[in-house]
Design an enzyme around this catalytic site. Structure first.
Site, PDB file in Angstrom:
ATOM      1  N   LYS A 130       0.839  -1.206   0.000  1.00 22.16           N
ATOM      2  CA  LYS A 130       0.000   0.000   0.000  1.00 22.16           C
ATOM      3  C   LYS A 130       0.875   1.257   0.000  1.00 22.16           C
ATOM      4  O   LYS A 130       0.675   2.174  -0.790  1.00 22.16           O
ATOM      5  CB  LYS A 130      -0.922   0.003   1.233  1.00 22.16           C
ATOM      6  N   ASP A 149      -6.583   0.910   0.906  1.00 17.92           N
ATOM      7  CA  ASP A 149      -6.644   1.166   2.345  1.00 17.92           C
ATOM      8  C   ASP A 149      -8.019   0.709   2.845  1.00 17.92           C
ATOM      9  O   ASP A 149      -8.752   0.048   2.105  1.00 17.92           O
ATOM     10  CB  ASP A 149      -6.379   2.658   2.642  1.00 17.92           C
TER      11      ASP A 149
END
Ligand code: SF4
Length: 221
Positions: A130, A149
């Site tokens: 991420k 997320d």
């Protein structure tokens, strides 16, 4: 409103295209909420943002980057010292180890340059997929994947863009479904949507322009 699920691949594709058009209407110019002036600062801010709000990170980073203006400064500081500077972001001991470790790795192995390649970036302490997607996408404009997320996880499911729960599998689904030239913007748009409208507990469906395309069971009337 009762919304019919698309049945064919063509219908699914058309629906995704419509979702992207509506997201462009709702969030035309959204960018990364973490303040930064270069890719290193963005990497640090993203590491600090784990389990912490962007607002809090943005309160901490101006002073932090004044105190440690270069990667060399971060590499030279002891993690225990840095931990006190970033205390208010939570999990500060681990984050301090990641940030100092990242600075040392980038200096020692990448000549002080943040790698612009997913595989290399993933070797940097604190840069999981991420974080690496945030840095590549918002730091360099390189679409290597989709930032997943908690907002992207939740809303991709609500919009039936994935049935997966694992972020890596969700990302793979989104990379198949969303055109590559939209990967960076799409995650910014969904993150904004998750904060403003499609909030976790009670989504504000009455004010959501995606409502005519959404058949989530989480919808509120
Ligand atoms: S209609 Fe509701 S559940 Fe669907 S995307 Fe909009 S806010 Fe989220």
């Amino acid at each position: 409103m009762a919304v019919t699920k698309p049945k064919t691949a063509a219908e699914r594709k058309a629906r995704v295209a419509k979702i992207l058009v509506v997201l462009d209407e709702m969030y035309p110019n959204v960018t990364c909420a973490l303040h930064h002036s270069n890719a290193w600062e963005l990497l640090v801010a993203t590491i600090l943002s784990a389990q912490c709000t962007d607002k809090r990170v943005n309160e901490v980073t101006p002073g932090l980057f004044r105190k440690y203006p270069t990667i060399q400064d971060f590499a030279a500081v002891a993690p225990e010292v840095l931990a006190q500077d970033i205390r208010s972001t939570g999990f500060f001991n681990n984050k301090a180890k990641s940030v100092t470790g990242a600075a040392r790795k980038i200096l020692n192995e990448f000549h002080g340059e943040i790698p612009r390649d997913m595989e290399q970036l993933l070797t940097v302490p604190g840069a999981a997929r991420k974080t690496a997607n945030v840095v590549l996408g918002s730091g360099f404009g390189i679409a290597s994947g989709v930032v997943v997320d908690t907002h992207v996880q939740r809303i991709s499911k609500r919009l039936d863009l994935t049935k997966e729960t694992d972020p890596v599998k969700i990302e793979k689904d989104l990379m198949k479904t969303i055109p590559k030239d939209k990967w960076i913007l799409f995650s910014h748009q969904i993150i904004h949507h998750g904060r403003a409208v499609c909030i976790a507990r009670t989504p504000r469906c009455a004010e959501c322009k995606l409502e005519p395309l959404c058949y989530s069971k989480d919808k509120t009337s």
